[in-house]
Design an enzyme around this catalytic site. Sequence first.
Site, PDB file in Angstrom:
ATOM      1  N   GLU A 211      52.963  25.087  35.925  1.00  0.00           N
ATOM      2  CA  GLU A 211      51.641  24.955  36.569  1.00  0.00           C
ATOM      3  C   GLU A 211      51.792  24.534  38.023  1.00  0.00           C
ATOM      4  O   GLU A 211      52.592  23.644  38.337  1.00  0.00           O
ATOM      5  CB  GLU A 211      50.836  23.910  35.794  1.00  0.00           C
ATOM      6  CG  GLU A 211      49.392  24.248  35.643  1.00  0.00           C
ATOM      7  CD  GLU A 211      49.161  25.496  34.795  1.00  0.00           C
ATOM      8  OE1 GLU A 211      49.008  26.594  35.371  1.00  0.00           O
ATOM      9  OE2 GLU A 211      49.133  25.364  33.558  1.00  0.00           O
TER      10      GLU A 211
ATOM     11  N   GLU B 205      40.548  37.784  45.611  1.00  0.00           N
ATOM     12  CA  GLU B 205      40.212  36.366  45.393  1.00  0.00           C
ATOM     13  C   GLU B 205      40.472  35.565  46.677  1.00  0.00           C
ATOM     14  O   GLU B 205      39.631  34.789  47.124  1.00  0.00           O
ATOM     15  CB  GLU B 205      41.072  35.828  44.248  1.00  0.00           C
ATOM     16  CG  GLU B 205      40.900  34.360  43.951  1.00  0.00           C
ATOM     17  CD  GLU B 205      39.855  34.071  42.897  1.00  0.00           C
ATOM     18  OE1 GLU B 205      39.708  34.883  41.970  1.00  0.00           O
ATOM     19  OE2 GLU B 205      39.194  33.031  43.011  1.00  0.00           O
TER      20      GLU B 205
ATOM     21  N   SER C 144      25.518  43.164  34.395  1.00  0.00           N
ATOM     22  CA  SER C 144      26.332  42.340  33.498  1.00  0.00           C
ATOM     23  C   SER C 144      25.487  41.847  32.340  1.00  0.00           C
ATOM     24  O   SER C 144      24.328  41.459  32.528  1.00  0.00           O
ATOM     25  CB  SER C 144      26.889  41.148  34.276  1.00  0.00           C
ATOM     26  OG  SER C 144      27.259  40.126  33.385  1.00  0.00           O
TER      27      SER C 144
ATOM     28  N   SER D 161      41.171  31.816  33.500  1.00  0.00           N
ATOM     29  CA  SER D 161      41.216  32.972  34.407  1.00  0.00           C
ATOM     30  C   SER D 161      40.107  33.987  34.192  1.00  0.00           C
ATOM     31  O   SER D 161      40.343  35.197  34.159  1.00  0.00           O
ATOM     32  CB  SER D 161      42.576  33.685  34.316  1.00  0.00           C
ATOM     33  OG  SER D 161      43.583  32.818  34.679  1.00  0.00           O
ATOM     34  N   SER D 162      38.893  33.488  34.072  1.00  0.00           N
ATOM     35  CA  SER D 162      37.762  34.415  33.953  1.00  0.00           C
ATOM     36  C   SER D 162      37.646  35.270  35.219  1.00  0.00           C
ATOM     37  O   SER D 162      37.332  36.461  35.141  1.00  0.00           O
ATOM     38  CB  SER D 162      36.464  33.642  33.718  1.00  0.00           C
ATOM     39  OG  SER D 162      36.273  32.687  34.743  1.00  0.00           O
TER      40      SER D 162
ATOM     41  N   ASP E 272      47.418  34.317  37.493  1.00  0.00           N
ATOM     42  CA  ASP E 272      46.287  34.749  36.666  1.00  0.00           C
ATOM     43  C   ASP E 272      46.167  36.272  36.617  1.00  0.00           C
ATOM     44  O   ASP E 272      46.028  36.876  35.552  1.00  0.00           O
ATOM     45  CB  ASP E 272      44.978  34.170  37.216  1.00  0.00           C
ATOM     46  CG  ASP E 272      45.044  32.664  37.390  1.00  0.00           C
ATOM     47  OD1 ASP E 272      45.983  32.054  36.850  1.00  0.00           O
ATOM     48  OD2 ASP E 272      44.171  32.113  38.070  1.00  0.00           O
TER      49      ASP E 272
ATOM     50  N   GLY F  86      39.611  27.428  33.369  1.00  0.00           N
ATOM     51  CA  GLY F  86      41.074  27.459  33.505  1.00  0.00           C
ATOM     52  C   GLY F  86      41.719  28.558  32.695  1.00  0.00           C
ATOM     53  O   GLY F  86      42.934  28.577  32.521  1.00  0.00           O
TER      54      GLY F  86
ATOM     55  N   GLY G 297      35.119  29.107  34.747  1.00  0.00           N
ATOM     56  CA  GLY G 297      35.547  27.807  35.282  1.00  0.00           C
ATOM     57  C   GLY G 297      36.295  26.948  34.296  1.00  0.00           C
ATOM     58  O   GLY G 297      36.333  25.724  34.419  1.00  0.00           O
TER      59      GLY G 297
HETATM   60  C1  GLA Z   1      44.907  28.654  39.118  1.00  0.00           C
HETATM   61  C2  GLA Z   1      45.375  29.661  40.152  1.00  0.00           C
HETATM   62  C3  GLA Z   1      46.795  30.145  39.834  1.00  0.00           C
HETATM   63  C4  GLA Z   1      47.746  28.965  39.618  1.00  0.00           C
HETATM   64  C5  GLA Z   1      47.133  27.936  38.668  1.00  0.00           C
HETATM   65  C6  GLA Z   1      47.957  26.673  38.577  1.00  0.00           C
HETATM   66  O1  GLA Z   1      44.793  29.247  37.870  1.00  0.00           O
HETATM   67  O2  GLA Z   1      44.515  30.767  40.207  1.00  0.00           O
HETATM   68  O3  GLA Z   1      47.260  30.992  40.841  1.00  0.00           O
HETATM   69  O4  GLA Z   1      48.103  28.393  40.834  1.00  0.00           O
HETATM   70  O5  GLA Z   1      45.821  27.570  39.052  1.00  0.00           O
HETATM   71  O6  GLA Z   1      49.172  26.908  37.983  1.00  0.00           O
END
Ligand code: GLA
Length: 387
Positions: A34, A163, A68, A129-130, A175, A127, A125
């Site tokens: 991470e 992004e 959507s 990766s939506s 992501d 974590g 939101g």
């Molecule tokens: C988010 C970012 C990723 C990565 C993580 C942390 O998901 O989009 O690129 O940096 O945080 O690991």
Amino acid sequence: MSRTGHLRNLFSTTYGTAPTLAVRAPGRVNLIGEHTDYNDGFCLPMAIERDVRVAIRPRTDKTVRVVSLEQHGVVTFELSAAIPKATDKAQHWADYVKGCAQILVESGESLVGADLALTGDVPLGSGLSSSAALEVAIIHALLTAAGRSLPGAQIARLGQRAENKYVGTNCGILDQLSSACGVLGSVMLMDCRTLELTPAPLPAGVSVVIADTGKRRGLVDSAYNERRAGCEAGAKALGVSHLRDASLHGLWDAERKGTLSPLARQRCEHVVAENGRTIAAFACLTAGDAVALGQLMDQSHNDLRDKFAVTCAELDDLVTIARALPGCLGSRMTGAGFGGCTVSLVRDESVQAFVAALVPAYRAKHNLPIVVDVTRPAAGAGALNLA
Ligand code: GLA
């Protein structure tokens, strides 16, 4: 009715005709590694079973229309018009769609207009990766509409650029690459310098359990960009291009010499140690050693809490509760932090009891809607059968 069925209906009621094509792109969970991706380091993600689906009908002009299932209104824009950068405060879902279209146009892809309908079940939101799932799905959709395709790594780079440029988060590649290139049934060692992915199955007898704290924190207004800048400054002070090339010894040396502040050393130390842990975790996977893998996940969380400082009370409490439950081999935050989800490695025979105990114990501490998913490694983005 299935999610795809609802999507077909939405398309037909919005545009008065049926879609001809469809694609999907999944969210991801990162087992370990991470805040290493933007340091050219290593991650160990897998694509998850939650995804974004897009129904498509190519048009003969340059107009894109998007609707959507989860959001209001139809958004219309022209592929030829320059799209202004979204401001930090105005994060409309359509900014992602427009940003992806713009990045494709800028990269020289000749696109056609399209009518699009989308639906997603990756919580926003959290974590998981939506936004990457949305970006990768939209890029796939626009390419598909034009009868084009690109390799997964290239799609991931385009999504990341959208992004970075249009939404405002200076994210790494983790992501988008996980979403674009996920491997069904496998976790992937991701080398963020070369974009090489090495898949390996999960050890037998263990499950991946994702638990959403219910605490939301947008990446853009979080300390994410600030952490990244700190890592880059650390690498510069050490005379390396990225922290991937730094050693713990080098960090301590720099602190002694006064070129790195104690706080900067501490932040960089997480990154350097986490790269080592991620490579070690992959070795655990290939050796089928789930116990050692779990221990590395625990250490990762502890550093993210104590040295990198990206956890919060909700994440720390959920991890503490999980670790004390029978059958839990390791538990940590996943994603950027500051809220969102934890990921735990749990013995198969304990999963049901684990989930049943985790939810009330967390609720007793935090009045937030915790959601728990037992998930398997899913396939990366690709065509979706509309039937
Ligand atoms: C988010 C970012 C990723 C990565 C993580 C942390 O998901 O989009 O690129 O940096 O945080 O690991």
